[in-house]
Write an enzyme that holds these catalytic residues in place. Structure first.
Site, PDB file in Angstrom:
ATOM      1  N   TYR A 169      -5.576   8.446   4.034  1.00  0.00           N
ATOM      2  CA  TYR A 169      -5.274   9.811   3.610  1.00  0.00           C
ATOM      3  C   TYR A 169      -4.421   9.802   2.359  1.00  0.00           C
ATOM      4  O   TYR A 169      -3.834   8.771   1.977  1.00  0.00           O
ATOM      5  CB  TYR A 169      -4.567  10.587   4.728  1.00  0.00           C
ATOM      6  CG  TYR A 169      -3.096  10.291   4.893  1.00  0.00           C
ATOM      7  CD1 TYR A 169      -2.135  11.156   4.371  1.00  0.00           C
ATOM      8  CD2 TYR A 169      -2.663   9.151   5.573  1.00  0.00           C
ATOM      9  CE1 TYR A 169      -0.776  10.889   4.533  1.00  0.00           C
ATOM     10  CE2 TYR A 169      -1.318   8.885   5.732  1.00  0.00           C
ATOM     11  CZ  TYR A 169      -0.371   9.757   5.208  1.00  0.00           C
ATOM     12  OH  TYR A 169       0.961   9.484   5.348  1.00  0.00           O
ATOM     13  N   ARG A 215      -4.582   5.249  -5.539  1.00  0.00           N
ATOM     14  CA  ARG A 215      -3.937   4.764  -4.324  1.00  0.00           C
ATOM     15  C   ARG A 215      -4.887   4.886  -3.139  1.00  0.00           C
ATOM     16  O   ARG A 215      -4.945   3.997  -2.275  1.00  0.00           O
ATOM     17  CB  ARG A 215      -2.640   5.518  -4.065  1.00  0.00           C
ATOM     18  CG  ARG A 215      -1.844   4.980  -2.898  1.00  0.00           C
ATOM     19  CD  ARG A 215      -0.437   5.567  -2.822  1.00  0.00           C
ATOM     20  NE  ARG A 215      -0.444   7.009  -2.569  1.00  0.00           N
ATOM     21  CZ  ARG A 215       0.671   7.735  -2.434  1.00  0.00           C
ATOM     22  NH1 ARG A 215       1.860   7.165  -2.546  1.00  0.00           N
ATOM     23  NH2 ARG A 215       0.595   9.037  -2.195  1.00  0.00           N
ATOM     24  N   ARG A 264     -21.368   5.167  19.654  1.00  0.00           N
ATOM     25  CA  ARG A 264     -20.634   4.604  20.776  1.00  0.00           C
ATOM     26  C   ARG A 264     -19.262   4.150  20.300  1.00  0.00           C
ATOM     27  O   ARG A 264     -19.032   3.957  19.112  1.00  0.00           O
ATOM     28  CB  ARG A 264     -21.395   3.426  21.402  1.00  0.00           C
ATOM     29  CG  ARG A 264     -21.601   2.253  20.465  1.00  0.00           C
ATOM     30  CD  ARG A 264     -22.620   1.275  21.003  1.00  0.00           C
ATOM     31  NE  ARG A 264     -22.773   0.112  20.126  1.00  0.00           N
ATOM     32  CZ  ARG A 264     -22.242  -1.086  20.376  1.00  0.00           C
ATOM     33  NH1 ARG A 264     -21.538  -1.266  21.495  1.00  0.00           N
ATOM     34  NH2 ARG A 264     -22.426  -2.092  19.554  1.00  0.00           N
ATOM     35  N   HIS A 278     -14.887  -1.297  18.824  1.00  0.00           N
ATOM     36  CA  HIS A 278     -13.843  -1.671  17.872  1.00  0.00           C
ATOM     37  C   HIS A 278     -14.428  -2.212  16.565  1.00  0.00           C
ATOM     38  O   HIS A 278     -13.867  -1.981  15.488  1.00  0.00           O
ATOM     39  CB  HIS A 278     -12.912  -2.725  18.479  1.00  0.00           C
ATOM     40  CG  HIS A 278     -11.958  -2.169  19.491  1.00  0.00           C
ATOM     41  ND1 HIS A 278     -12.357  -1.727  20.725  1.00  0.00           N
ATOM     42  CD2 HIS A 278     -10.612  -1.985  19.436  1.00  0.00           C
ATOM     43  CE1 HIS A 278     -11.303  -1.296  21.406  1.00  0.00           C
ATOM     44  NE2 HIS A 278     -10.221  -1.444  20.646  1.00  0.00           N
ATOM     45  N   LYS A 318      -1.960   3.716   3.031  1.00  0.00           N
ATOM     46  CA  LYS A 318      -1.730   5.082   3.506  1.00  0.00           C
ATOM     47  C   LYS A 318      -2.829   5.425   4.505  1.00  0.00           C
ATOM     48  O   LYS A 318      -3.814   6.104   4.189  1.00  0.00           O
ATOM     49  CB  LYS A 318      -1.708   6.053   2.315  1.00  0.00           C
ATOM     50  CG  LYS A 318      -0.905   7.328   2.559  1.00  0.00           C
ATOM     51  CD  LYS A 318      -0.694   8.077   1.261  1.00  0.00           C
ATOM     52  CE  LYS A 318       0.032   9.392   1.473  1.00  0.00           C
ATOM     53  NZ  LYS A 318       1.444   9.223   1.851  1.00  0.00           N
ATOM     54  N   GLU A 339      12.332   2.085   4.134  1.00  0.00           N
ATOM     55  CA  GLU A 339      12.143   3.459   3.643  1.00  0.00           C
ATOM     56  C   GLU A 339      12.479   4.416   4.775  1.00  0.00           C
ATOM     57  O   GLU A 339      13.055   4.027   5.789  1.00  0.00           O
ATOM     58  CB  GLU A 339      10.710   3.654   3.144  1.00  0.00           C
ATOM     59  CG  GLU A 339       9.637   3.338   4.178  1.00  0.00           C
ATOM     60  CD  GLU A 339       8.233   3.383   3.600  1.00  0.00           C
ATOM     61  OE1 GLU A 339       8.036   3.941   2.509  1.00  0.00           O
ATOM     62  OE2 GLU A 339       7.313   2.855   4.265  1.00  0.00           O
ATOM     63  N   LEU A 396       5.494   2.214   1.563  1.00  0.00           N
ATOM     64  CA  LEU A 396       4.449   2.924   0.843  1.00  0.00           C
ATOM     65  C   LEU A 396       4.803   3.001  -0.635  1.00  0.00           C
ATOM     66  O   LEU A 396       5.947   3.311  -0.979  1.00  0.00           O
ATOM     67  CB  LEU A 396       4.297   4.340   1.407  1.00  0.00           C
ATOM     68  CG  LEU A 396       3.188   5.175   0.781  1.00  0.00           C
ATOM     69  CD1 LEU A 396       1.834   4.659   1.224  1.00  0.00           C
ATOM     70  CD2 LEU A 396       3.347   6.639   1.145  1.00  0.00           C
TER      71      LEU A 396
END
Length: 286
Positions: free
Chosen positions: A32, A51, A99, A102, A148, A180, A204
């Site tokens: 995101y 980014r 389905r 992983h 991110k 941070e 970040l």
């Protein structure tokens, strides 16, 4: 009406839908960005899009759009929403498989793209005048905090740790060094020098972090980008949290103890003034 974007369609946010089989929902498998918009101009859009591309590349998630396509989508969303100052949220997930597995799905599964916008709300005059309270905690997050991603449970728990104690932010330490905040970058002022940890896989790479350092350099504020000890944070003259929504906001108490004299300090007030001038002369003009 608030307008969102989902997989090629602009539509009312209340009507936006994604599949419950989407890997963002099932696994937190997505990336995101949050992009501040001033006077309908997206700030440092190239850097935000870059980014995002870096995060997607590290996740091995195919980027569904070229940079210019992303910029066009974002600016169109800004134009369709009613606020001059906005906070645009952009999310890409690996898509909806048939389905739950992983392992990554095959190439026939297309990434899900979602964008929405909200009014950009910055700290109140009262918060700026008094500063905010923060608590500290061990940094329990994974070792790729430079990405991110939407896998934000640890950040949410750490932020709630602050809220539960009537505070706004949690300052994070890993092995006795500052990293941070749960949702911000943290700057330290000690003996007239601005200190901040260097970018690494443990934090970040913040766009506002970059702006603050650029302003410090251009105005001659003494600063150093280096590892910052927890002891230096706890004995700081000033602490700031910075982000696109919080801008430059003083932390005046940490774990119930005053930072410095318990009031926003002169370096923070100066940086906030420089930031506002930069916002009004640069950010609002593209």
């Amino acid at each position: 009406m608030v307008t969102a974007y989902v997989d090629g369609r602009y539509l009312p946010l209340a009507e936006a839908r994604v599949s419950p089989m989407d890997r963002g929902f099932l696994f937190g498998d997505g990336a995101y960005e949050v992009i501040p918009v001033y006077s309908r101009r997206a700030f440092r859009l190239d850097e935000h899009v870059a980014r995002l591309a870096n995060t997607l590349g590290a996740m091995r998630l195919p980027n569904p759009h070229a940079a210019e396509e992303w910029k066009a989508l974002i600016l169109e969303l800004v134009a369709r929403n009613p606020w001059d100052d906005q906070s645009v949220y952009l999310q890409v997930t690996r898509g909806a498989d048939t389905r739950r597995n992983h392992a990554f799905p095959g190439p026939e599964v297309k990434p899900t793209v979602f964008l929405m916008s909200e009014p950009l709300v910055t700290p109140s005059a009262g918060q700026r005048a008094s500063g905010i309270a923060a608590v500290s905690a061990a940094d329990i997050r994974w070792l790729r905090c430079d990405l991110k991603t939407v896998s934000m449970l640890a950040n949410c728990l750490l932020r709630q740790h602050a809220i539960d104690q009537g505070c706004m932010e949690t300052v994070l330490f890993r092995d006795s060094f500052l990293t941070e905040g749960a949702a911000s970058s943290i700057f330290v002022c000690k003996d007239g020098v601005l200190l901040v940890p260097p970018k690494s896989h443990l934090m970040l790479p913040g766009i506002t972090y970059d702006v603050v350092l650029e302003l410090a350099r251009s105005h001659g504020m003494k600063h150093a980008v280096r590892e910052v000890l927890e002891a230096e944070v706890r004995s700081a003259d000033e602490l700031w949290m910075t982000s696109s929504t919080k801008e430059v906001l003083a932390i005046t108490t940490l774990d119930g103890r005053p930072v410095g004299d318990g009031k926003p300090g002169p370096m923070g007030r100066q940086m906030h003034a420089w930031y506002q001038d930069f916002k009004n002369t640069v950010m609002r003009n593209g």
